[in-house]
Design a protein around this motif. Structure first.
Motif, PDB file in Angstrom:
ATOM      1  N   ARG A  45       0.844  -1.208   0.000  1.00 31.67           N
ATOM      2  CA  ARG A  45       0.000   0.000   0.000  1.00 31.67           C
ATOM      3  C   ARG A  45       0.877   1.255   0.000  1.00 31.67           C
ATOM      4  O   ARG A  45       0.559   2.233  -0.666  1.00 31.67           O
ATOM      5  N   TRP A  82      -5.741  -5.915   2.821  1.00 27.93           N
ATOM      6  CA  TRP A  82      -5.786  -4.771   1.902  1.00 27.93           C
ATOM      7  C   TRP A  82      -6.900  -3.806   2.316  1.00 27.93           C
ATOM      8  O   TRP A  82      -6.721  -2.584   2.303  1.00 27.93           O
ATOM      9  N   HIS A 134      -6.386  -0.902   4.933  1.00 28.68           N
ATOM     10  CA  HIS A 134      -5.768   0.359   4.492  1.00 28.68           C
ATOM     11  C   HIS A 134      -4.553   0.768   5.317  1.00 28.68           C
ATOM     12  O   HIS A 134      -4.257   1.956   5.427  1.00 28.68           O
TER      13      HIS A 134
END
Length: 157
Positions: free
Chosen positions: A61, A91, A94
């Motif tokens: 990320r 995922w 975040h």
């Protein structure tokens, strides 16, 4: 040496051997994220799989935040989202953070538990990462056994 998407660009035999089974994949498929989420050995080899998985996704990320449309990052993200419910859950949290140095535990099927100090250096534009593993005190012999098992060192005595 790893690409920002986790592709293994170069590794010594001991490095590949740490991730039991990764070396049996074709060189073009060797990717540490893919290993964490799709290799059958990963959950037993990685001493704290949950932490390794969370760290891997948070680092992806972090890389994606800087270059959201990058084909290399989108490709591994999409592949793992399709292949792994665990990846999708992480995922969706975040979490965003770069890969950091620290201690890593491996539960290697051939030599047992190895605790290694892990350091990472980002080269040039941070798209390539050099990772170095050194044994913590008391784990040197196990790393030596791993080295012997890879055929790097000669036969003992």
């Amino acid at each position: 040496m790893l690409a920002r998407n986790g592709d293994v660009l170069a590794a010594n035999p001991e490095g590949l051997a740490l991730y039991a089974g990764l070396g049996s994949w074709p060189a073009c498929r060797r990717n540490t994220l893919r290993y964490v989420f799709t290799h059958s050995a990963a959950r037993s080899v990685l001493g704290d799989w949950s932490e390794a998985a969370a760290t891997s996704v948070a680092n992806l990320r972090y890389r994606t935040a800087a270059d959201p449309d990058a084909p290399d990052l989108c490709s591994i993200r999409d592949e793992l989202a399709a292949a792994s419910a665990d990846f999708r859950l992480l995922w969706d949290r975040h979490d965003v953070r770069p890969r950091r140095s620290g201690a890593k535990t491996f539960r290697h099927p051939a030599v047992g538990d190895l605790v290694l100090a892990h350091q990472s250096w980002h080269l040039d534009d941070s798209s390539v990462r050099l990772s170095l593993y050194q044994p913590e005190p008391g784990h040197e012999d196990r790393l030596h056994l791993l080295t012997l098992g890879t055929g790097v060192a000669g036969s003992p005595g």
